[in-house]
Write an enzyme that holds these catalytic residues in place. Structure first.
Site, short mmCIF file in Angstrom:
data_model
loop_
_atom_site.label_atom_id
_atom_site.label_comp_id
_atom_site.label_asym_id
_atom_site.label_seq_id
_atom_site.Cartn_x
_atom_site.Cartn_y
_atom_site.Cartn_z
N PHE A 131 0.84 -1.20 0.00
CA PHE A 131 0.00 0.00 0.00
C PHE A 131 0.88 1.26 0.00
O PHE A 131 1.79 1.38 0.81
CB PHE A 131 -0.92 0.00 1.24
N MET A 134 0.92 31.66 -24.13
CA MET A 134 2.03 31.34 -25.03
C MET A 134 1.61 30.26 -26.03
O MET A 134 2.01 30.29 -27.19
CB MET A 134 3.26 30.90 -24.23
#
Lengths: 581, 174
Positions: free
Chosen positions: A133, A492
């Site tokens: 986990f 941009m």
């Protein structure tokens, strides 16, 4: 309130207790951090680092811990801290997702040579490799994007590894170092003392320049008619601004900076040509194109600087001073390689007091370029344009703020129109070009230098990547100023689509936006939407000087583009948008 | 051009991964790698055979390797007087009648038969890569069932010729 009292007392009681001796690996880690004079931590707790967080809690008030709301925020804040303070930024994140959320920041710090020491939790040694986990192969993932990394195998190694990590991160060419700590190490029992001395025979950065190479540079300088200095972040990392200025003035050599080198040389100095590169000034790029001697100190010849390589300084003798030998000759053929710290190299050059030719004609020629082709923009005077906005931010902060940015148009406008006269005032994501960097970096920058105003200049796109860190401003009340250059677009991207993709604005226009004012107010941070020049001029001076955080949603013209520009694949001499249209 | 590079490294966990990762990231074309411990405890030696375009790329390769914290020394020994060996294990199909014939083939190569079964035998050969190649070609007609090679391992000879004696290059790979 009563509950709080109890908690504080309990913490103090534990505090005296922990002074006795470390009893877990995590206590040992905390002790090592104190020895490294760490005062600020950026992080986020989780299962695998619970022992570390517990040890920090028990250690009491020694650290300012900044709990960001995402690990990416923590590491960008640490980068901002590192960039402004020059000290390593320290980050803690848990195993698995905690660690993988740091990856962008680690890669960013690697590209821009920022010293970071990153502690990641790891699952216990006996389950590593079982897909446990919250397990991720942090060593495998971070190896290509760190200067070095460690996984702690034994508690007794921990003090030595922490010392090595700080040493490697902050010396030579700085960079990020990851220390992965399995949970059984941080929670396991520890003795009081372990060996913490280290010997790294394979890591011996060379600081002093080779005298023969220095002599070659001096000979070249004595002959050069058109010399130019190109300086990068190496000047700032090496704390060599004074030496650079003295050297440039002594020989009257014109100077240009890379994006990351801004502030390393005073932006208002008469020998300064402006920034070079894709959105640099015409004078700077033409100086690089026409020079006969190029002295590069602390820049790595990034492709955004050089443009097409065959047109980069085509007729020049190239001298390159860099602390990292692997940067010399990597992109550009170098005639005079000098492996050294920038300050050490400049000190030696100063001491020799070499002759140089009179190159008054060259200086006058470049001055003509400066006068004839300055940075320009059209100002419609009712709507705001971003270039004008940057000039106003400069005025309101007396040009002395620490400015951080994301990547994109706003970054280039900040670089062009906020003149930096001092080092350590400019924090930007250069090499990796990371959206979401600017705002958390501003928080780290503020912690590194609370005397200066900390201004995050961000785009509306980038801010939305890390804006949850408003929580820190809500909690800590740091007077960080966020200036959103809001053109409702990924500017941009939009500009490139306009120029190179025939205006096909594929997924670059942000038609829906949050209400940034309401959003900020929900974090109890004052915010304003600003749409006119007049409004900005009314409020900005006061907002930039006061002690409160603020978010300014500045609405600017969407169609504004960054000029001048070297188009991709073009050379330095082929700039477009040099003259007003 | 092929080059033989040796790297002396600290034998720490992840060091091989770090170095192969670096070579991959920088797009260096590795032909073989061999790694093993040295006379000093905690120190290992790696030998790479790499194919690089030019000397600029080669310089980058050695510099990048040198940058690694665990790397102590990097040498390009291609042009030096060196001893270089590769080990190959070759399992070929053979019946009883073919065995002496095969023995005759491998003898000039100073290779040995190290395992025999009813339908196969295994040959061990050491030497320069070219020699191994030649032997494999000769054995191929018998049917190669399995082949394992170690890659080149090498270091400099005890005595290097004087510069004046270097009429021709000592490269093994040219």
């Amino acid at each position: 309130m009563e509950g709080l009292q109890v908690k504080v007392e309990a913490k103090m009681a534990m505090n005296t207790d922990s002074n006795s001796k470390p009893n877990t690996g995590a206590d040992l880690l905390v002790k090592a951090l104190i020895q490294e004079k760490v005062d600020t931590l950026f992080g986020y707790p989780g299962g695998a680092v619970l022992p570390i967080y517990d040890a920090i809690y028990r250690a009491g008030d020694g650290f300012e811990h900044i709990l960001t709301r995402h690990e990416q925020g923590a590491i960008h804040a640490a980068e901002g801290y590192a960039r402004v303070s020059g000290k390593p930024g320290v980050v803690i994140a848990t195993s698995g997702p905690g660690a993988t959320n740091l990856i962008t920041g680690i890669a960013d710090a690697m590209m821009d040579s920022l010293p970071l020491v990153i502690f990641t939790g790891q699952v216990a040694s006996n389950v590593i490799g079982t897909d446990a986990f919250q397990e991720a192969d942090v060593m495998g993932i971070t190896t290509p994007i760190t200067k070095h990394n460690y996984q702690v195998q034994s508690i007794s190694d921990l003090p030595r590894i922490v010392r090595e990590a700080f040493h490697i991160a902050s010396t030579g060419r700085p960079g990020p170092v990851v220390v992965d700590i399995p949970k059984n190490i941080s929670s396991g029992p520890a003795e009081e003392e372990y060996e913490s001395t280290f010997y790294l025979p394979g890591y011996q950065p060379n600081l002093k320049p080779n005298p023969l190479q220095i002599k070659k540079l001096e000979d070249a300088l004595a002959k050069a008619k058109k010399p130019v200095l190109l300086t990068g972040a190496g000047i700032i990392h090496g704390n060599a601004s004074e030496e650079l200025k003295a050297f440039a003035h002594h020989h009257a050599i014109p100077v240009t900076n890379t994006l990351l080198g801004l502030g390393g040389y005073p932006g208002n100095d008469e020998l300064f040509l402006g920034m070079a590169g894709m959105h640099g000034t015409y004078a700077a790029n033409m100086a690089l194109y026409e020079c006969d001697l190029l002295i590069n100190i602390g820049s790595r010849f990034d492709d955004r600087l050089t443009g097409k390589l065959e047109h980069f300084a085509p007729n020049a003798t190239v001298a390159h001073v860099d602390i990292d030998p692997a940067e010399i000759g990597k992109n550009i053929t170098t005639h005079i390689p000098i492996v050294a710290d920038s300050k050490e190299a400049l000190k030696v050059l100063q001491k020799h007091d070499v002759e140089s030719t009179n190159h008054g004609d060259w200086l006058r020629h470049l001055q003509e370029y400066k006068e004839e082709y300055p940075l320009w923009y059209n100002n419609p005077e009712e709507k705001m344009v971003p270039q004008w906005l940057m000039e106003k931010v400069h005025e309101a902060t007396n040009g002395d703020a620490v400015v951080t940015t994301d990547v994109g148009q706003h970054q280039m406008w900040a670089a062009q129109y906020y003149t930096f006269n001092e080092p350590n005032r400019w924090v930007t994501s250069g090499g990796l070009g990371t959206m979401g960097f600017g705002f958390p970096a501003a928080i780290g920058a503020y912690l590194a230098n609370p005397e200066k105003a900390s201004v995050a200049v961000v785009g509306d796109g980038g801010f939305q990547m890390t804006m949850q860190e408003l929580s820190i401003l809500q909690e800590k009340r740091y007077p960080v100023k966020v200036v959103i250059v809001n053109n409702e677009a990924l500017g941009m991207v939009r500009q490139w689509q306009e120029k190179f993709y025939e205006e096909r604005y594929s997924e670059s226009l942000l038609h829906t936006q949050p209400d940034f004012v309401k959003l900020s107010e929900s974090y109890n941070v004052n915010a304003l939407k600003i749409e006119s020049q007049q409004h900005l001029e009314e409020v900005l001076p006061e907002l930039m000087q006061n002690d409160e955080p603020v978010v300014l949603d500045c609405r600017v013209l969407q169609q504004e583009n960054v000029y001048p520009m070297i188009a991709p694949g073009k050379g330095l001499h082929e700039m477009i948008g040099v003259k007003p249209t | 051009m092929k080059r033989i590079i040796t790297a002396t490294v600290q034998n720490r966990s992840g060091v091989l991964n770090r170095i192969t990762g670096l070579l991959q990231k920088r797009q260096f074309n590795i032909e073989s790698i061999s790694v093993g411990r040295t006379e000093t405890e905690g120190i290992s030696k790696m030998t790479f055979v790499v194919d690089v375009e030019d000397f600029q790329k080669l310089e980058q390769l050695t510099k990048q390797l040198n940058k690694q914290v665990d790397v102590l020394k990097v040498s390009d020994i291609t042009e030096k007087a060196i001893v270089a060996r590769e080990l190959a294990l070759i399992k070929i199909g053979s019946n009883a009648q073919q065995r002496s014939e095969i023995q005759g083939i491998i003898e000039p190569f100073r290779a040995d038969v190290i395992d025999v079964s009813k339908e196969s035998l295994t040959v061990q050969a050491t030497g320069k890569s070219e020699k191994i190649e030649a032997l494999i070609e000769l054995l191929r007609p018998y049917g190669i069932k399995e082949l394992a090679r170690t890659g080149l391992t090498a270091f400099q000879r005890g005595q290097q010729p004087q510069v004046a004696d270097l009429t021709s290059s000592y490269s093994l790979l040219q």
